[in-house]
Design a protein around this motif. Structure first.
Motif, PDB file in Angstrom:
ATOM      1  N   ILE A   1      46.811  33.963  43.426  1.00  0.00           N
ATOM      2  CA  ILE A   1      47.903  33.059  43.053  1.00  0.00           C
ATOM      3  C   ILE A   1      48.110  32.010  44.143  1.00  0.00           C
ATOM      4  N   SER A   2      48.064  32.422  45.394  1.00  0.00           N
ATOM      5  CA  SER A   2      48.211  31.470  46.505  1.00  0.00           C
ATOM      6  C   SER A   2      47.082  30.444  46.509  1.00  0.00           C
ATOM      7  N   LYS A   3      45.844  30.904  46.284  1.00  0.00           N
ATOM      8  CA  LYS A   3      44.703  29.972  46.228  1.00  0.00           C
ATOM      9  C   LYS A   3      44.884  28.985  45.080  1.00  0.00           C
ATOM     10  N   PHE A   4      45.355  29.480  43.944  1.00  0.00           N
ATOM     11  CA  PHE A   4      45.566  28.621  42.778  1.00  0.00           C
ATOM     12  C   PHE A   4      46.569  27.515  43.080  1.00  0.00           C
TER      13      PHE A   4
ATOM     14  N   THR B   1      40.823  40.072  35.162  1.00  0.00           N
ATOM     15  CA  THR B   1      39.657  39.993  36.035  1.00  0.00           C
ATOM     16  C   THR B   1      38.424  39.852  35.155  1.00  0.00           C
ATOM     17  N   GLU B   2      37.482  39.090  35.650  1.00  0.00           N
ATOM     18  CA  GLU B   2      36.243  38.880  34.920  1.00  0.00           C
ATOM     19  C   GLU B   2      35.082  38.916  35.880  1.00  0.00           C
ATOM     20  N   THR B   3      33.953  39.421  35.382  1.00  0.00           N
ATOM     21  CA  THR B   3      32.728  39.421  36.158  1.00  0.00           C
ATOM     22  C   THR B   3      31.913  38.219  35.717  1.00  0.00           C
ATOM     23  N   LEU B   4      31.711  37.305  36.643  1.00  0.00           N
ATOM     24  CA  LEU B   4      30.941  36.106  36.383  1.00  0.00           C
ATOM     25  C   LEU B   4      29.910  35.973  37.486  1.00  0.00           C
ATOM     26  N   LYS B   5      28.677  35.754  37.102  1.00  0.00           N
ATOM     27  CA  LYS B   5      27.591  35.634  38.078  1.00  0.00           C
ATOM     28  C   LYS B   5      27.557  36.854  39.006  1.00  0.00           C
ATOM     29  N   ASN B   6      27.806  38.032  38.428  1.00  0.00           N
ATOM     30  CA  ASN B   6      27.814  39.317  39.131  1.00  0.00           C
ATOM     31  C   ASN B   6      28.847  39.393  40.255  1.00  0.00           C
ATOM     32  N   LYS B   7      29.922  38.635  40.159  1.00  0.00           N
ATOM     33  CA  LYS B   7      31.004  38.680  41.133  1.00  0.00           C
ATOM     34  C   LYS B   7      32.326  38.784  40.399  1.00  0.00           C
ATOM     35  N   CYS B   8      33.302  39.379  41.069  1.00  0.00           N
ATOM     36  CA  CYS B   8      34.618  39.553  40.463  1.00  0.00           C
ATOM     37  C   CYS B   8      35.487  38.317  40.692  1.00  0.00           C
TER      38      CYS B   8
ATOM     39  N   SER C   1      37.548  33.558  43.014  1.00  0.00           N
ATOM     40  CA  SER C   1      36.805  34.702  43.542  1.00  0.00           C
ATOM     41  C   SER C   1      37.707  35.554  44.416  1.00  0.00           C
ATOM     42  N   GLN C   2      37.465  36.843  44.352  1.00  0.00           N
ATOM     43  CA  GLN C   2      38.240  37.764  45.173  1.00  0.00           C
ATOM     44  C   GLN C   2      37.688  37.812  46.587  1.00  0.00           C
ATOM     45  N   ILE C   3      36.433  37.423  46.741  1.00  0.00           N
ATOM     46  CA  ILE C   3      35.801  37.360  48.063  1.00  0.00           C
ATOM     47  C   ILE C   3      35.314  35.927  48.238  1.00  0.00           C
ATOM     48  N   GLY C   4      35.684  35.295  49.321  1.00  0.00           N
ATOM     49  CA  GLY C   4      35.282  33.910  49.547  1.00  0.00           C
ATOM     50  C   GLY C   4      36.238  32.944  48.883  1.00  0.00           C
ATOM     51  N   ASN C   5      35.816  31.706  48.783  1.00  0.00           N
ATOM     52  CA  ASN C   5      36.695  30.664  48.247  1.00  0.00           C
ATOM     53  C   ASN C   5      36.138  29.971  47.022  1.00  0.00           C
ATOM     54  N   LYS C   6      35.353  30.650  46.231  1.00  0.00           N
ATOM     55  CA  LYS C   6      34.794  30.048  45.024  1.00  0.00           C
ATOM     56  C   LYS C   6      35.874  29.956  43.944  1.00  0.00           C
TER      57      LYS C   6
ATOM     58  N   GLU D   1      33.766  24.287  28.915  1.00  0.00           N
ATOM     59  CA  GLU D   1      32.652  24.731  29.751  1.00  0.00           C
ATOM     60  C   GLU D   1      33.183  25.403  31.011  1.00  0.00           C
ATOM     61  N   PHE D   2      32.447  26.373  31.492  1.00  0.00           N
ATOM     62  CA  PHE D   2      32.758  27.084  32.727  1.00  0.00           C
ATOM     63  C   PHE D   2      32.003  26.380  33.848  1.00  0.00           C
ATOM     64  N   ILE D   3      32.725  25.653  34.721  1.00  0.00           N
ATOM     65  CA  ILE D   3      32.074  24.865  35.767  1.00  0.00           C
ATOM     66  C   ILE D   3      32.763  25.083  37.113  1.00  0.00           C
ATOM     67  N   SER D   4      32.074  24.700  38.173  1.00  0.00           N
ATOM     68  CA  SER D   4      32.654  24.822  39.509  1.00  0.00           C
ATOM     69  C   SER D   4      33.769  23.790  39.667  1.00  0.00           C
ATOM     70  N   LEU D   5      34.665  24.068  40.589  1.00  0.00           N
ATOM     71  CA  LEU D   5      35.762  23.150  40.858  1.00  0.00           C
ATOM     72  C   LEU D   5      35.222  21.795  41.328  1.00  0.00           C
TER      73      LEU D   5
END
Length: 140
Positions: free
Chosen positions: A33-36, A65-72, A95-100, A109-113
């Motif tokens: 939520i903070s990252k958002f 939660t969703e698994t996308l590209k084998n990451k949570c 992403s729960q790990i990192g800043n993706k 479409e599902f795209i990167s920020l």
């Protein structure tokens, strides 16, 4: 026989990772939520929504939660509460790990920020000078 066992084991591992379930703790929800709310375009969108009387920005109460590209990823759906109805803006996948961060754009479409930022929709929310970037930055 060994080759068959290796192929079977590989298939099971791939199948398992495709259907892996992500678990999210309360602290991970808070971090998502903070990252958002820290994304500049979200800050601008929030300011825009708050500038209209009777409207307020909200996110979905249930964080999926969703698994996308084998990451949570934590899925946050952004809406503007317009009083008599809510209007969906975008879904953000954080992403729960990192800043993706990924987003579903206006075409679904599902795209990167970063790719969304290069699109006309993303540019509009990022560069519009009428938005006040120093407006409230915390959730309403």
């Amino acid at each position: 026989m060994i080759l068959r066992a290796i192929i079977t084991l590989t298939f099971l591992c791939v199948s398992y990772s495709s259907f892996a379930v992500c678990n999210i703790s309360e602290s991970e929800k808070s971090a998502a939520i903070s990252k958002f709310w820290a994304v500049p375009e979200v800050i601008n969108w929030k300011s825009y929504v708050l500038s209209h009387k009777g409207k307020k920005p909200i996110i979905s109460k249930e964080i999926e939660t969703e698994t996308l590209k084998n990451k949570c990823f934590s899925k946050l759906s952004a809406y503007s509460d317009e009083g008599d109805h809510i209007h969906r803006w975008h879904d953000f996948y954080i992403s729960q790990i990192g800043n993706k961060i990924y987003i579903d754009n206006t075409e679904g479409e599902f795209i990167s920020l970063s790719k969304w930022r290069a699109s006309p929709d993303g540019k509009a929310w990022r560069s519009n000078p009428s938005f006040k970037r120093d407006a409230l930055t915390r959730a309403p």
